[in-house]
Design an enzyme around this catalytic site. Structure first.
Site, PDB file in Angstrom:
ATOM      1  CD  GLU A  83     -12.161  -7.374  -5.887  1.00  0.00           C
ATOM      2  OE1 GLU A  83     -13.169  -7.586  -5.188  1.00  0.00           O
ATOM      3  OE2 GLU A  83     -11.206  -8.179  -5.959  1.00  0.00           O
ATOM      4  CB  SER A  98      38.762  10.120  27.483  1.00  0.00           C
ATOM      5  OG  SER A  98      39.457   9.370  28.453  1.00  0.00           O
TER       6      SER A  98
END
Length: 661
Positions: free
Chosen positions: A106, A372
């Site tokens: 870069e 239940s």
């Protein structure tokens, strides 16, 4: 005559020379003036753009969005939460070749320029002209940082000028290494990853300090075009770009030819994030409760949790595979799993089949009818009113103001003990007990154990018509497992800043005793029979004393199983998000299969211990085999809240009838 021409000729040459000199002088003066005006114009433009920026003495680098690293009990990373996707790193933590890879590709003159690089700009212009297009940019790393910190992504001359001004300011304010560190922590790598740490985890499943040279080259190459060069989307392009980075590193003298060849021979391979990613459900739950402990987060923090990574993976796999193998047959599409330690520590939490498809957390948010599996609260209220497991009640017709709940088989068995009735999930006995002790008493009992969802005081609550969340149910059952101590589920043990400062450390806490020890023993004795010979008989955990309860709601819309040892409690829910009926999926079938797999891992390193209050000394009672034959045809009783029972698709054989479905 000749002398006149000579004189004339002699005078013309100086005139021409003077004219030429005068012309050149004009050109020089014009060029000078033009240049001067150009300089003034550029200076004016720069001054104008400078004036649009905040005052330099007030300029400051914006704070980076804080990262919240959520780690498991063993310190392994579960997830990074926040806008960046990873914590900020110190450049000293990184292997030297990692930042050098970015410099090489870069901004090779990074350590030589003062923010802008005229030579680099000229070089980029020449290469772009020769390439017939934009093949290289002239921005330095400092300029890229300035853009990321302060400016928009607009490609305008105005922004470029401001970028240059800010770059010079950054170079004056910070050292080169500080600028490079800021850059590495702010640059975007695609896939919602901001900063090198987030990118390393996203693409390679490891912290940035552990990336290889080949991986460093791929990350450095990625920033040019994160979407196009993402290695998980375009591996060929990412590999080609990484090769250019390695070549640039050799040319810059950052690495040797031998290291470059080695990196080329072993190219970086992105990790595949396989599986539903259920750990994110646990991470989301952490984020939901984090504010209660530390408030607003201003900087990177690490949240240590109680999650067991191996158990979390097991729970996820068990649920996904069960749904994959049997979900179609039984018409079940979703599920949830919650595992708590006896003190309320959350060990595993799976909120759905696939986090990528749905982030809705069914384990902590979805309220469903427990059927239940709610009955233990009814029986506990009865025990606390003086009844015992050996108390006999009549399994017979019930009519409460026109409501006539029935057993699943639509048959009745006559007198039976409470232990037998609970083990085989007899609806009529549960409803009669609820009426006997009062619906308010049942609600208060459930609330005392940790149920926080709204519940109505009506007779049908005995059959589990109140909607609750899985984590509530598991927390409430934990009081049976640990000897009667109410727990508040917790997942966070500590919160620290990355600089080591402690923001929160959990102090052990509980709801205190919520069940009398004698009542705990009675309940555990009855709930153990659910597994030894009742509706939960498929639950198997060799060597362990176990107890639990199945639950199936109206029209088989919800299937539950919550089971426990003295040290671990796991609850499993299965159903459909749209509340549509399943194809006879009951609590004793698919949920138990998932529970078995989870609990085998949950107890793998624990020493078996008996359930609190066991053995419970029982008095002689009516045996199940002594009951009328009709009573031997009772599978798990569905809660329909209306008394309407729907038989299964086929007739059950004798043993299925005897031991329940």
């Amino acid at each position: 005559m000749a002398s006149r021409r000579a004189r004339t000729s002699g005078t013309r040459r100086p005139e021409r020379t003077r004219r030429r000199r005068s012309f050149v002088g004009h050109v020089i003066r014009f060029a000078f003036l033009l240049g001067l005006w150009a300089v003034i114009g550029v200076a004016g433009i720069v001054a104008y753009q400078f004036a649009k920026l905040p005052p330099i003495d007030q300029l400051a680098v914006p704070k980076r969005a804080p990262n919240i690293a959520i780690v498991a009990a063993d310190g392994s990373l579960i997830a990074n939460k926040g806008d960046t996707g990873g914590r900020a790193i110190d450049i000293k933590e990184l292997p030297p070749y990692l930042p050098k890879a970015f410099v090489a590709i870069e901004d090779r003159r990074f350590y030589d320029h003062m923010g802008i690089d005229p030579a680099g700009i000229v070089r980029a212009l020449l290469r772009n002209v020769s390439a017939g297009g934009v093949s290289q940019g002239g921005s330095t790393l400092t300029q890229q940082l300035a853009k990321n910190l302060f400016l928009t992504q607009d490609r305008t001359m105005s922004r470029k000028i401001q970028e240059a001004i800010l770059s010079i300011w950054l170079e004056q304010k910070f050292s080169k290494d500080q600028i490079l560190e800021l850059y590495l922590n702010r640059v975007y790598f695609g896939s919602s990853a901001y900063g090198i740490e987030a990118a390393a985890h996203r693409y390679f499943g490891k912290p940035a300090k552990d990336v290889t040279l080949a991986e460093a080259a791929m990350l450095a190459g990625l920033v040019q075009a994160p979407s196009r060069l993402a290695p998980n989307r375009n591996p060929e392009a990412a590999q080609a770009r990484a090769g250019l980075v390695i070549t640039a590193m050799v040319q810059a003298g950052f690495i040797t030819d031998q290291k470059a060849k080695a990196a080329m021979m072993t190219p970086a391979m992105p990790v595949k994030h396989a599986g539903p990613g259920s750990a994110n459900y646990a991470a989301d739950y952490v984020m939901d409760v984090l504010d209660d402990f530390v408030g607003a987060v201003e900087q990177d923090i690490v949240v240590r949790t109680t999650i067991d990574p191996a158990l979390q993976t097991t729970a996820e796999r068990a649920l996904v595979e069960e749904l994959g193998q049997k979900g179609g047959k039984f018409g079940v599409t979703q599920g949830a799993v919650v595992t708590l330690a006896a003190d309320g520590a959350l060990k595993a939490l799976v909120g759905g089949r696939n986090y990528a498809d749905s982030q809705f957390n069914r384990a902590t948010v979805a309220r469903r009818q427990p059927g239940s599996s709610f009955k233990p609260f009814v029986y506990l209220a009865a025990v606390e009113h003086g009844l015992t497991p050996d108390t006999v009640r009549e399994d017979g017709p019930v009519n409460i103001r026109g409501w006539t709940p029935e057993n699943y088989s639509r048959r009745y068995s006559g007198p039976m003990t409470l232990s037998t009735a609970l083990a085989h999930s007899i609806n009529t006995v549960a409803v009669k007990l609820g009426v006997e002790v009062g619906a308010k008493s049942v609600v208060r009992t459930a609330q005392r154990l940790g149920i926080t969802s709204p519940m109505q005081n009506n007779a049908s609550i005995a059959l589990g018509t109140a909607e609750v969340t899985p984590i509530e149910m598991v927390a409430a059952y934990t009081a049976f497992a640990n000897g009667g101590i109410g727990v508040i589920p917790y997942v966070i043990t500590s919160v620290k800043q990355t600089d080591g400062k402690t923001l929160y450390t959990r102090v052990p806490t509980s709801l205190g005793p919520v069940i009398d020890p004698k009542a705990v023993g009675m309940m555990n004795a009855m709930l153990r029979e659910v597994i030894t010979g009742g509706t939960g008989k498929s639950a198997s955990l060799p060597g362990w004393d176990t107890a639990g309860k199945t639950g199936t709601s109206q029209d088989f819309r919800d299937a539950w199983f919550i089971g426990y040892t003295s040290q671990v409690v796991t609850g499993v829910w299965l159903g459909n998000d749209d509340n549509s009926p399943t194809r006879h999926a009951s609590g004793g079938s698919l949920p138990v299969d998932v529970w078995n797999r989870v609990m085998k891992v949950a107890t793998r390193n624990l020493k078996p211990t008996p359930l609190p209050g066991i053995p419970y000394i029982r008095a002689p009672a009516v045996a199940w085999s002594d009951a009328p034959r009709a009573a031997q045809a009772q599978p798990e009783q569905r809660n329909d809240g209306t008394g309407v029972a729907r038989p299964p698709a086929r007739e059950k054989n004798f043993f299925e009838k005897l031991f329940g479905g």
